[in-house]
Design a protein around this motif. Sequence first.
Motif, short mmCIF file in Angstrom:
data_model
loop_
_atom_site.label_atom_id
_atom_site.label_comp_id
_atom_site.label_asym_id
_atom_site.label_seq_id
_atom_site.Cartn_x
_atom_site.Cartn_y
_atom_site.Cartn_z
N ALA A 1 44.87 27.38 41.91
CA ALA A 1 43.95 26.41 41.30
C ALA A 1 43.03 27.09 40.29
O ALA A 1 42.74 26.52 39.24
N ALA A 2 42.59 28.29 40.58
CA ALA A 2 41.67 28.98 39.69
C ALA A 2 42.33 29.37 38.37
O ALA A 2 41.69 29.29 37.32
N ILE A 3 43.59 29.77 38.40
CA ILE A 3 44.23 30.17 37.16
C ILE A 3 44.85 28.99 36.42
O ILE A 3 45.41 29.16 35.35
N GLY A 4 44.75 27.81 36.99
CA GLY A 4 45.21 26.61 36.30
C GLY A 4 46.69 26.34 36.43
O GLY A 4 47.29 25.71 35.57
N GLY A 5 47.30 26.80 37.46
CA GLY A 5 48.72 26.57 37.68
C GLY A 5 49.51 27.84 37.49
O GLY A 5 49.21 28.65 36.63
N SER A 6 50.52 28.02 38.28
CA SER A 6 51.26 29.28 38.27
C SER A 6 52.19 29.43 37.08
O SER A 6 52.44 30.54 36.62
N PHE A 7 52.73 28.34 36.54
CA PHE A 7 53.69 28.45 35.45
C PHE A 7 53.05 28.98 34.17
O PHE A 7 53.67 29.74 33.43
N ASP A 8 51.83 28.57 33.90
CA ASP A 8 51.13 29.04 32.71
C ASP A 8 50.90 30.55 32.77
O ASP A 8 51.11 31.26 31.78
N ALA A 9 50.50 31.04 33.92
CA ALA A 9 50.28 32.48 34.07
C ALA A 9 51.59 33.26 33.95
O ALA A 9 51.64 34.32 33.30
N ILE A 10 52.66 32.73 34.52
CA ILE A 10 53.96 33.40 34.43
C ILE A 10 54.45 33.42 32.99
O ILE A 10 55.00 34.42 32.51
N THR A 11 54.24 32.33 32.27
CA THR A 11 54.63 32.27 30.87
C THR A 11 53.88 33.30 30.04
O THR A 11 54.46 33.96 29.18
N ARG A 12 52.58 33.45 30.30
CA ARG A 12 51.79 34.45 29.56
C ARG A 12 52.25 35.87 29.86
O ARG A 12 52.31 36.71 28.97
N ILE A 13 52.59 36.14 31.11
CA ILE A 13 53.10 37.48 31.45
C ILE A 13 54.45 37.71 30.77
O ILE A 13 54.71 38.79 30.24
N GLU A 14 55.30 36.69 30.77
CA GLU A 14 56.60 36.81 30.11
C GLU A 14 56.43 37.08 28.62
O GLU A 14 57.10 37.95 28.05
N ASN A 15 55.53 36.35 27.96
CA ASN A 15 55.27 36.58 26.54
C ASN A 15 54.76 37.99 26.30
O ASN A 15 55.12 38.62 25.31
N GLY A 16 53.94 38.47 27.19
CA GLY A 16 53.42 39.83 27.04
C GLY A 16 54.51 40.88 27.20
O GLY A 16 54.55 41.86 26.47
N LEU A 17 55.42 40.65 28.13
CA LEU A 17 56.49 41.63 28.36
C LEU A 17 57.54 41.63 27.25
O LEU A 17 57.96 42.68 26.79
N PHE A 18 57.96 40.43 26.84
CA PHE A 18 59.09 40.36 25.92
C PHE A 18 58.70 40.21 24.45
O PHE A 18 59.53 40.42 23.58
N SER A 19 57.46 39.86 24.18
CA SER A 19 57.02 39.73 22.80
C SER A 19 56.16 40.91 22.36
O SER A 19 55.78 40.99 21.20
N GLY A 20 55.85 41.78 23.28
CA GLY A 20 55.07 42.95 22.94
C GLY A 20 53.57 42.72 22.81
O GLY A 20 52.85 43.55 22.32
N VAL A 21 53.10 41.55 23.27
CA VAL A 21 51.67 41.25 23.22
C VAL A 21 51.09 41.59 24.59
O VAL A 21 51.08 40.77 25.49
N HIS A 22 50.63 42.81 24.72
CA HIS A 22 50.17 43.28 26.02
C HIS A 22 48.81 42.71 26.40
O HIS A 22 48.45 42.71 27.58
N GLU A 23 48.07 42.20 25.44
CA GLU A 23 46.76 41.61 25.75
C GLU A 23 46.91 40.41 26.68
O GLU A 23 46.06 40.20 27.56
N ASP A 24 47.99 39.63 26.53
CA ASP A 24 48.22 38.49 27.42
C ASP A 24 48.42 38.95 28.86
O ASP A 24 47.95 38.30 29.80
N ILE A 25 49.12 40.05 29.03
CA ILE A 25 49.33 40.58 30.38
C ILE A 25 48.01 40.99 30.99
O ILE A 25 47.72 40.67 32.15
N TYR A 26 47.19 41.71 30.24
CA TYR A 26 45.91 42.17 30.76
C TYR A 26 44.99 41.02 31.12
O TYR A 26 44.33 41.03 32.16
N LYS A 27 44.95 40.01 30.27
CA LYS A 27 44.10 38.85 30.54
C LYS A 27 44.57 38.11 31.79
O LYS A 27 43.76 37.72 32.62
N THR A 28 45.87 37.92 31.91
CA THR A 28 46.40 37.20 33.07
C THR A 28 46.17 37.99 34.35
O THR A 28 45.78 37.41 35.37
#
Length: 111
Positions: A58-85
């Motif tokens: 509930a605090a992170i606003g749903g699990s799919f959004d957080a997983i999507t941000r981690i995926e974008n960080g891993l595969f797109s090279g945007v590590h800031e999304d991983i750190y924020k999540t």
Amino acid sequence: MLLTKEMLATLVMNFFIAFGVMIGGALIGGIGAFLIGKPILMEIDKIAGSLKIWAIVAAIGGSFDAITRIENGLFSGVHEDIYKTLAMLLVAFCGAQSGTILLRWIIGDPV
């Protein structure tokens, strides 16, 4: 990771959302336990244990959004999304754990 004012505000909100879900859910569940004749303190403790993961979600606003941000960080090279999540998950876990500790302190840890 650059900690902006908006990110800090988000982290504070995540902490208190998880904390509130734990406290509110367990105490309202305790009222329900009272109404059906179950031992209130034992039920509050059991509810607090099972609510922790849902407080974090509930605090992170749903699990799919957080997983999507981690995926974008891993595969797109945007590590800031991983750190924020990860920071959001850590803060949400701390809020849920703080709520659990406070509840156990209030009820006297009946287990």
